[in-house]
Motif scaffolding. Structure first.
Motif, short mmCIF file in Angstrom:
data_model
loop_
_atom_site.label_atom_id
_atom_site.label_comp_id
_atom_site.label_asym_id
_atom_site.label_seq_id
_atom_site.Cartn_x
_atom_site.Cartn_y
_atom_site.Cartn_z
N PRO A 230 -23.72 -26.68 -3.75
CA PRO A 230 -22.47 -26.76 -4.21
C PRO A 230 -21.32 -25.60 -3.15
O PRO A 230 -21.61 -24.72 -3.83
CB PRO A 230 -22.05 -27.35 -5.44
CG PRO A 230 -22.84 -28.08 -5.78
CD PRO A 230 -23.77 -26.77 -5.71
N CYS A 231 -21.33 -25.87 -2.06
CA CYS A 231 -20.05 -25.11 -1.42
C CYS A 231 -18.20 -25.80 -1.17
O CYS A 231 -18.86 -26.84 -1.76
CB CYS A 231 -20.37 -24.39 -0.29
SG CYS A 231 -20.96 -25.42 1.21
N ASP A 232 -17.81 -25.06 -0.86
CA ASP A 232 -16.10 -25.50 -1.24
C ASP A 232 -16.31 -25.89 0.68
O ASP A 232 -17.03 -26.48 1.66
CB ASP A 232 -15.47 -24.59 -0.99
CG ASP A 232 -15.21 -23.40 -2.31
OD1 ASP A 232 -15.78 -24.43 -3.35
OD2 ASP A 232 -14.41 -22.35 -1.69
N LEU A 233 -16.32 -27.78 0.25
CA LEU A 233 -15.02 -28.91 0.91
C LEU A 233 -13.73 -28.95 1.01
O LEU A 233 -13.05 -29.40 -0.31
CB LEU A 233 -16.30 -29.92 0.37
CG LEU A 233 -17.76 -29.87 0.59
CD1 LEU A 233 -18.40 -31.18 0.11
CD2 LEU A 233 -18.02 -29.54 2.29
N MET A 234 -13.43 -28.40 2.29
CA MET A 234 -11.68 -27.99 1.99
C MET A 234 -11.58 -28.81 3.08
O MET A 234 -11.19 -28.69 4.36
CB MET A 234 -11.65 -27.29 2.86
CG MET A 234 -11.66 -25.74 1.30
SD MET A 234 -11.96 -25.62 -0.67
CE MET A 234 -10.32 -25.15 -0.27
N LEU A 235 -10.30 -30.14 2.30
CA LEU A 235 -9.77 -30.74 3.85
C LEU A 235 -8.66 -29.86 4.03
O LEU A 235 -8.36 -29.41 3.79
CB LEU A 235 -9.22 -31.84 3.31
CG LEU A 235 -9.35 -33.25 2.07
CD1 LEU A 235 -8.96 -34.54 1.17
CD2 LEU A 235 -10.23 -34.09 3.28
N GLU A 236 -8.03 -29.82 5.36
CA GLU A 236 -7.04 -29.35 6.33
C GLU A 236 -6.94 -30.43 7.40
O GLU A 236 -7.82 -31.50 8.27
CB GLU A 236 -8.53 -28.31 7.03
CG GLU A 236 -7.29 -27.27 8.07
CD GLU A 236 -8.29 -26.49 8.34
OE1 GLU A 236 -7.28 -24.99 8.44
OE2 GLU A 236 -9.23 -26.78 8.31
#
Length: 266
Positions: A230-236
């Motif tokens: 897992p790595c960061d999934l950042m909404l934008e």
């Protein structure tokens, strides 16, 4: 939810620039309400460097809300910004509790960049890595037009030239790129991937809800969950910068991760 999806869900978050016009308290409230446990705090409005007291307070309020600081979204540009600015950013990241700093590979695209531009960026990034490494901070390049990371090939070339594991890269969809080549490009970046900025633009910079590009994001999440830890999934970049859309977008992303389908929203 599967165990894999649950692990990835702990890495979901949002970039505070998605709510640039709102207060830090509102950002925290929306992220918590949307079930997004991580925030990338932007250095431009919400977490400017230099005010250690504010940054420490923001760190405390983030953790008190049960959230984590994922990264520090800086606007430092390799070959343009001064090395002393990186020292200031590292100090700010430490105060904020951010394990990673986002930065930019210059300010012109590869079609216009000559050897001097490349050499300057490489030198600058090596210096930045040395500063960050002293403080156990990692760095990640913005994958973005009008920089030396405007393609997968150029990003890999730059990382290879810098040759420092302190530096990795983010990924986001390139403008007007269809699903298959976009996912193929992401696959090539997996060994050096720090995180993903999640938004749907099509055509060009027209902002859409995630569900309207569910084919892309179902393919992206399936690839990530099947190939890497897992790595960061950042909404934008939600449509119209409407913070009220963020909870629904977060739910769409979680549903795509769980279902692995391309039919969501159709």
């Amino acid at each position: 939810m599967s165990a894999a999806a649950a692990d990835w869900s702990r890495h979901l978050g949002m970039c505070s620039v998605t709510m640039r016009a709102h207060t830090t308290a509102q950002v925290i409230e929306v992220a918590r309400g949307a079930g997004l446990p991580r925030i990338e705090w932007g250095a431009d409005v919400h977490a400017p460097p230099g005010d250690q007291g504010h940054l420490a307070e923001l760190r405390a309020r983030t953790t008190e809300a049960g959230l984590a600081v994922a990264s520090y979204g800086s606007y430092w540009r390799a070959g343009i910004s001064s090395p002393s600015e990186m020292t200031t950013l590292v100090e700010a990241a430490n105060a904020l509790g951010a394990p990673r700093i986002r930065l930019w590979a210059g300010q012109i695209g590869t079609a216009q960049a000559d050897d001097d531009v490349w050499d300057s960026a490489v030198r600058s990034l090596r210096e930045a890595c040395a500063v960050a490494r002293e403080h156990s901070i990692t760095l990640a390049l913005e994958f973005h037009p009008n920089t030396l990371t405007d393609s997968v090939d150029s990003t890999l070339k730059l990382l290879e030239r810098v040759d420092d594991p302190t530096l990795r890269t983010y990924w986001q969809p390139r403008l007007d790129e269809p699903v298959e080549p976009a996912v193929d490009g992401l696959r090539r970046l997996l060994p050096v991937l720090a995180g993903v900025h999640v938004f749907s633009w099509w055509p060009a910079a027209t902002r859409l809800p995630l569900a309207q590009r569910s084919d892309l994001w179902a393919s992206v999440t399936a690839l990530l969950m099947g190939e890497i830890e897992p790595c960061d999934l950042m909404l934008e970049f939600v449509p119209d910068d409407d913070a009220a859309l963020i909870p629904g977008e977060a739910q769409t992303l979680r549903a795509l991760m769980t279902a692995g389908r391309t039919t969501l929203g159709e």
